[in-house]
Design a protein around this motif. Sequence first.
Motif, PDB file in Angstrom:
ATOM      1  N   GLY A 106       0.805  -1.217   0.000  1.00 15.47           N
ATOM      2  CA  GLY A 106       0.000   0.000   0.000  1.00 15.47           C
ATOM      3  C   GLY A 106       0.832   1.259   0.000  1.00 15.47           C
ATOM      4  O   GLY A 106       0.631   2.160  -0.802  1.00 15.47           O
ATOM      5  N   THR A 107       1.797   1.337   0.894  1.00 18.85           N
ATOM      6  CA  THR A 107       2.638   2.532   0.946  1.00 18.85           C
ATOM      7  C   THR A 107       3.595   2.579  -0.241  1.00 18.85           C
ATOM      8  O   THR A 107       3.946   3.655  -0.707  1.00 18.85           O
ATOM      9  CB  THR A 107       3.433   2.586   2.263  1.00 18.85           C
ATOM     10  N   GLY A 108       4.028   1.425  -0.724  1.00 12.91           N
ATOM     11  CA  GLY A 108       4.910   1.399  -1.890  1.00 12.91           C
ATOM     12  C   GLY A 108       4.219   1.930  -3.140  1.00 12.91           C
ATOM     13  O   GLY A 108       4.804   2.689  -3.903  1.00 12.91           O
ATOM     14  N   LEU A 109       2.971   1.540  -3.334  1.00 10.81           N
ATOM     15  CA  LEU A 109       2.222   2.037  -4.498  1.00 10.81           C
ATOM     16  C   LEU A 109       1.943   3.528  -4.371  1.00 10.81           C
ATOM     17  O   LEU A 109       1.988   4.260  -5.360  1.00 10.81           O
ATOM     18  CB  LEU A 109       0.914   1.267  -4.652  1.00 10.81           C
ATOM     19  N   LYS A 110       1.688   3.987  -3.155  1.00  8.49           N
ATOM     20  CA  LYS A 110       1.448   5.410  -2.936  1.00  8.49           C
ATOM     21  C   LYS A 110       2.709   6.213  -3.269  1.00  8.49           C
ATOM     22  O   LYS A 110       2.642   7.233  -3.943  1.00  8.49           O
ATOM     23  CB  LYS A 110       1.039   5.642  -1.483  1.00  8.49           C
ATOM     24  N   THR A 111       3.859   5.728  -2.819  1.00  8.28           N
ATOM     25  CA  THR A 111       5.127   6.397  -3.105  1.00  8.28           C
ATOM     26  C   THR A 111       5.412   6.390  -4.600  1.00  8.28           C
ATOM     27  O   THR A 111       5.856   7.394  -5.159  1.00  8.28           O
ATOM     28  CB  THR A 111       6.273   5.702  -2.350  1.00  8.28           C
ATOM     29  N   ARG A 146       3.254   6.304  -7.051  1.00 10.42           N
ATOM     30  CA  ARG A 146       2.360   7.254  -7.711  1.00 10.42           C
ATOM     31  C   ARG A 146       2.824   8.689  -7.514  1.00 10.42           C
ATOM     32  O   ARG A 146       2.771   9.498  -8.433  1.00 10.42           O
ATOM     33  CB  ARG A 146       0.946   7.114  -7.156  1.00 10.42           C
ATOM     34  N   GLN A 147       3.285   9.015  -6.307  1.00  9.60           N
ATOM     35  CA  GLN A 147       3.658  10.391  -6.006  1.00  9.60           C
ATOM     36  C   GLN A 147       4.980  10.809  -6.637  1.00  9.60           C
ATOM     37  O   GLN A 147       5.167  11.963  -6.998  1.00  9.60           O
ATOM     38  CB  GLN A 147       3.741  10.597  -4.493  1.00  9.60           C
ATOM     39  N   HIS A 148       5.927   9.894  -6.749  1.00  7.79           N
ATOM     40  CA  HIS A 148       7.268  10.241  -7.205  1.00  7.79           C
ATOM     41  C   HIS A 148       7.690   9.433  -8.430  1.00  7.79           C
ATOM     42  O   HIS A 148       8.869   9.108  -8.593  1.00  7.79           O
ATOM     43  CB  HIS A 148       8.271   9.993  -6.079  1.00  7.79           C
ATOM     44  N   PHE A 149       6.766   9.133  -9.309  1.00 11.41           N
ATOM     45  CA  PHE A 149       7.043   8.234 -10.428  1.00 11.41           C
ATOM     46  C   PHE A 149       8.181   8.733 -11.307  1.00 11.41           C
ATOM     47  O   PHE A 149       9.132   8.010 -11.578  1.00 11.41           O
ATOM     48  CB  PHE A 149       5.772   8.025 -11.267  1.00 11.41           C
ATOM     49  N   TRP A 150       8.112   9.966 -11.778  1.00  7.07           N
ATOM     50  CA  TRP A 150       9.099  10.456 -12.738  1.00  7.07           C
ATOM     51  C   TRP A 150      10.477  10.607 -12.108  1.00  7.07           C
ATOM     52  O   TRP A 150      11.492  10.322 -12.743  1.00  7.07           O
ATOM     53  CB  TRP A 150       8.649  11.770 -13.363  1.00  7.07           C
ATOM     54  N   ARG A 151      10.517  11.045 -10.842  1.00  7.72           N
ATOM     55  CA  ARG A 151      11.804  11.170 -10.165  1.00  7.72           C
ATOM     56  C   ARG A 151      12.435   9.792  -9.964  1.00  7.72           C
ATOM     57  O   ARG A 151      13.633   9.606 -10.163  1.00  7.72           O
ATOM     58  CB  ARG A 151      11.604  11.869  -8.823  1.00  7.72           C
ATOM     59  N   MET A 152      11.631   8.820  -9.581  1.00  7.15           N
ATOM     60  CA  MET A 152      12.139   7.470  -9.374  1.00  7.15           C
ATOM     61  C   MET A 152      12.602   6.852 -10.696  1.00  7.15           C
ATOM     62  O   MET A 152      13.665   6.237 -10.756  1.00  7.15           O
ATOM     63  CB  MET A 152      11.071   6.595  -8.719  1.00  7.15           C
ATOM     64  N   LEU A 153      11.808   7.042 -11.735  1.00 10.15           N
ATOM     65  CA  LEU A 153      12.176   6.502 -13.039  1.00 10.15           C
ATOM     66  C   LEU A 153      13.448   7.155 -13.568  1.00 10.15           C
ATOM     67  O   LEU A 153      14.334   6.482 -14.093  1.00 10.15           O
ATOM     68  CB  LEU A 153      11.026   6.693 -14.035  1.00 10.15           C
ATOM     69  N   ALA A 209      18.814   4.789  -3.881  1.00 12.23           N
ATOM     70  CA  ALA A 209      18.046   5.914  -4.419  1.00 12.23           C
ATOM     71  C   ALA A 209      16.554   5.694  -4.215  1.00 12.23           C
ATOM     72  O   ALA A 209      15.819   6.618  -3.858  1.00 12.23           O
ATOM     73  CB  ALA A 209      18.365   6.112  -5.900  1.00 12.23           C
ATOM     74  N   LEU A 210      16.101   4.478  -4.422  1.00 12.81           N
ATOM     75  CA  LEU A 210      14.690   4.160  -4.210  1.00 12.81           C
ATOM     76  C   LEU A 210      14.305   4.331  -2.743  1.00 12.81           C
ATOM     77  O   LEU A 210      13.257   4.910  -2.426  1.00 12.81           O
ATOM     78  CB  LEU A 210      14.399   2.742  -4.667  1.00 12.81           C
ATOM     79  N   ILE A 211      15.167   3.880  -1.838  1.00 11.07           N
ATOM     80  CA  ILE A 211      14.892   4.016  -0.413  1.00 11.07           C
ATOM     81  C   ILE A 211      14.855   5.499  -0.028  1.00 11.07           C
ATOM     82  O   ILE A 211      13.956   5.931   0.704  1.00 11.07           O
ATOM     83  CB  ILE A 211      15.949   3.266   0.413  1.00 11.07           C
ATOM     84  N   GLN A 212      15.802   6.264  -0.523  1.00  8.49           N
ATOM     85  CA  GLN A 212      15.848   7.688  -0.188  1.00  8.49           C
ATOM     86  C   GLN A 212      14.607   8.423  -0.702  1.00  8.49           C
ATOM     87  O   GLN A 212      14.046   9.254  -0.002  1.00  8.49           O
ATOM     88  CB  GLN A 212      17.108   8.326  -0.766  1.00  8.49           C
ATOM     89  N   GLN A 213      14.179   8.112  -1.903  1.00  4.70           N
ATOM     90  CA  GLN A 213      13.010   8.792  -2.455  1.00  4.70           C
ATOM     91  C   GLN A 213      11.729   8.343  -1.775  1.00  4.70           C
ATOM     92  O   GLN A 213      10.783   9.111  -1.683  1.00  4.70           O
ATOM     93  CB  GLN A 213      12.927   8.561  -3.955  1.00  4.70           C
ATOM     94  N   SER A 214      11.689   7.118  -1.281  1.00  3.61           N
ATOM     95  CA  SER A 214      10.480   6.674  -0.610  1.00  3.61           C
ATOM     96  C   SER A 214      10.328   7.315   0.761  1.00  3.61           C
ATOM     97  O   SER A 214       9.228   7.367   1.296  1.00  3.61           O
ATOM     98  CB  SER A 214      10.473   5.150  -0.466  1.00  3.61           C
ATOM     99  N   ARG A 215      11.412   7.815   1.328  1.00  2.00           N
ATOM    100  CA  ARG A 215      11.336   8.489   2.628  1.00  2.00           C
ATOM    101  C   ARG A 215      10.867   9.922   2.515  1.00  2.00           C
ATOM    102  O   ARG A 215      10.552  10.542   3.510  1.00  2.00           O
ATOM    103  CB  ARG A 215      12.714   8.449   3.294  1.00  2.00           C
ATOM    104  N   HIS A 216      10.861  10.468   1.332  1.00  4.76           N
ATOM    105  CA  HIS A 216      10.424  11.860   1.167  1.00  4.76           C
ATOM    106  C   HIS A 216       8.977  11.920   0.914  1.00  4.76           C
ATOM    107  O   HIS A 216       8.116  11.768   0.548  1.00  4.76           O
ATOM    108  CB  HIS A 216      11.189  12.530   0.028  1.00  4.76           C
TER     109      HIS A 216
END
Length: 92
Positions: A15-20, A22-29, A85-92
């Motif tokens: 649940g939280t992974g999908l939310k993250t 959705r919110q940061h898709f382009w930055r993560m990609l 990078a994925l872990i860092q972006q998921s914390r924001h």
Amino acid sequence: MHCSATAPRLSRPGGTGLKTLRQHFWRMLGSYVLLSAVGLGLALVITALRVALPQLDVGWTLIGLALAELAVATVVWMKIARLLALIQQSRH
């Protein structure tokens, strides 16, 4: 003896992974693609150097072995960097 504290409520799996995502898709990609391109590019250059080495004696063979190990280490670095990078972006 009865304990009045309640256990923390866990969220749905993913649940939280999908939310993250959705919110940061382009930055993560973008970070995933950039780190992949850098890591694979370095590994490709190192591998090309290794293939171009002359196979004359034991010294050149050891240099080739060291370059092959360096190429593998580069791919491992790339995977760790993408995960961090994925872990860092998921914390924001």
